[in-house]
Design a protein around this motif. Structure first.
Motif, PDB file in Angstrom:
ATOM      1  N   VAL A   8       0.836  -1.208   0.000  1.00 38.35           N
ATOM      2  CA  VAL A   8       0.000   0.000   0.000  1.00 38.35           C
ATOM      3  C   VAL A   8       0.869   1.255   0.000  1.00 38.35           C
ATOM      4  CG1 VAL A   8      -1.766   1.271   1.271  1.00 38.35           C
ATOM      5  CG2 VAL A   8      -1.913  -1.207   1.101  1.00 38.35           C
ATOM      6  N   LEU A  12       1.240   4.119  -2.959  1.00 36.84           N
ATOM      7  CA  LEU A  12       0.986   5.513  -2.619  1.00 36.84           C
ATOM      8  C   LEU A  12       2.218   6.371  -2.910  1.00 36.84           C
ATOM      9  CD1 LEU A  12      -1.557   6.868  -1.467  1.00 36.84           C
ATOM     10  CD2 LEU A  12      -0.535   6.686   0.794  1.00 36.84           C
ATOM     11  N   GLN A  84      -5.172  15.445   0.983  1.00 38.07           N
ATOM     12  CA  GLN A  84      -6.348  15.094   0.191  1.00 38.07           C
ATOM     13  C   GLN A  84      -7.613  15.773   0.710  1.00 38.07           C
ATOM     14  OE1 GLN A  84      -6.468  13.812  -2.792  1.00 38.07           O
ATOM     15  NE2 GLN A  84      -4.242  13.770  -2.638  1.00 38.07           N
ATOM     16  N   ARG A  98     -14.907  16.531  -9.589  1.00 47.06           N
ATOM     17  CA  ARG A  98     -14.528  15.116  -9.565  1.00 47.06           C
ATOM     18  C   ARG A  98     -13.587  14.867  -8.389  1.00 47.06           C
ATOM     19  NH1 ARG A  98     -12.224  14.934 -15.421  1.00 47.06           N
ATOM     20  NH2 ARG A  98     -11.562  16.940 -14.640  1.00 47.06           N
ATOM     21  N   ALA A 100     -13.467  11.580  -6.777  1.00 48.29           N
ATOM     22  CA  ALA A 100     -13.349  10.140  -6.521  1.00 48.29           C
ATOM     23  C   ALA A 100     -11.895   9.742  -6.287  1.00 48.29           C
ATOM     24  CB  ALA A 100     -13.945   9.342  -7.671  1.00 48.29           C
ATOM     25  N   LEU A 101     -10.983  10.254  -7.105  1.00 53.34           N
ATOM     26  CA  LEU A 101      -9.565   9.935  -6.917  1.00 53.34           C
ATOM     27  C   LEU A 101      -9.077  10.446  -5.569  1.00 53.34           C
ATOM     28  CD1 LEU A 101      -6.847   8.860  -7.947  1.00 53.34           C
ATOM     29  CD2 LEU A 101      -6.491  11.088  -9.032  1.00 53.34           C
ATOM     30  N   ASN A 102      -9.497  11.642  -5.195  1.00 56.29           N
ATOM     31  CA  ASN A 102      -9.068  12.216  -3.920  1.00 56.29           C
ATOM     32  C   ASN A 102      -9.587  11.410  -2.732  1.00 56.29           C
ATOM     33  OD1 ASN A 102      -9.773  14.793  -5.863  1.00 56.29           O
ATOM     34  ND2 ASN A 102      -7.756  14.874  -4.913  1.00 56.29           N
ATOM     35  N   VAL A 103     -10.820  10.970  -2.812  1.00 58.14           N
ATOM     36  CA  VAL A 103     -11.384  10.137  -1.747  1.00 58.14           C
ATOM     37  C   VAL A 103     -10.630   8.809  -1.668  1.00 58.14           C
ATOM     38  CG1 VAL A 103     -13.455   8.887  -0.996  1.00 58.14           C
ATOM     39  CG2 VAL A 103     -13.648  11.242  -1.819  1.00 58.14           C
ATOM     40  N   GLY A 104     -10.339   8.227  -2.820  1.00 54.62           N
ATOM     41  CA  GLY A 104      -9.579   6.979  -2.849  1.00 54.62           C
ATOM     42  C   GLY A 104      -8.175   7.144  -2.279  1.00 54.62           C
ATOM     43  N   LEU A 105      -7.516   8.254  -2.622  1.00 53.61           N
ATOM     44  CA  LEU A 105      -6.175   8.503  -2.089  1.00 53.61           C
ATOM     45  C   LEU A 105      -6.208   8.771  -0.583  1.00 53.61           C
ATOM     46  CD1 LEU A 105      -4.708  10.696  -4.951  1.00 53.61           C
ATOM     47  CD2 LEU A 105      -3.927   8.420  -4.266  1.00 53.61           C
ATOM     48  N   THR A 107      -8.412   7.586   1.520  1.00 51.11           N
ATOM     49  CA  THR A 107      -8.680   6.292   2.146  1.00 51.11           C
ATOM     50  C   THR A 107      -7.419   5.431   2.164  1.00 51.11           C
ATOM     51  OG1 THR A 107     -10.960   6.408   1.382  1.00 51.11           O
ATOM     52  CG2 THR A 107     -10.147   4.250   2.057  1.00 51.11           C
ATOM     53  N   THR A 108      -6.699   5.406   1.061  1.00 56.30           N
ATOM     54  CA  THR A 108      -5.460   4.631   0.992  1.00 56.30           C
ATOM     55  C   THR A 108      -4.430   5.163   1.978  1.00 56.30           C
ATOM     56  OG1 THR A 108      -5.898   4.202  -1.344  1.00 56.30           O
ATOM     57  CG2 THR A 108      -3.664   3.791  -0.570  1.00 56.30           C
TER      58      THR A 108
END
Length: 119
Positions: A8, A12, A84, A98, A100-105, A107-108
């Motif tokens: 992970v 990242l 983020q 948009r 979605a990428l920021n939320v995913g990053l 979360t990661t």
């Protein structure tokens, strides 16, 4: 947990190393197709953001790898969660919604914080 952290955190770090390098070497005109928000920041702030991303990527990898100051790894991951959160705010207040990428990053990065505390 150790293998999960390296997977992970490695992914990242690759993402932020790449994104930070782009912000450091490209002009706003070159970044605009990938990052619609680039015109909302002055160039020194964009370069500083790229520097922070590169240093954060190194902070995820180098301390656990060398065993020197391993507390920097979760600190770098927390920094990416906060980064983020700011990025989401920038996207939501501008024309580009948009996130979605920021939320995913985010979360990661949060998962990376959790994994880093168990190293």
């Amino acid at each position: 947990m150790n293998i999960a952290y390296w997977i992970v955190a490695g992914l990242l770090a690759l993402f932020y190393g790449y994104a930070g390098t782009l912000k450091m070497i490209h002009s706003p005109d070159q970044l605009r197709p990938m990052m619609a928000w680039v015109d909302r920041l002055p160039m020194p702030a964009l370069r500083a953001l790229g520097t922070i991303e590169i240093l954060g990527a190194a902070g995820l990898i180098v301390p656990p790898l060398t065993g020197t100051a391993p507390a920097l790894a979760p600190a770098a991951a927390i920094g990416f969660v906060l980064l983020q959160a700011g990025a989401i705010a920038v996207h939501l207040t501008g024309e580009d919604r948009r996130i979605a990428l920021n939320v995913g990053l985010a979360t990661t990065a949060a998962v990376t914080v959790w994994l880093a505390t168990s190293l």
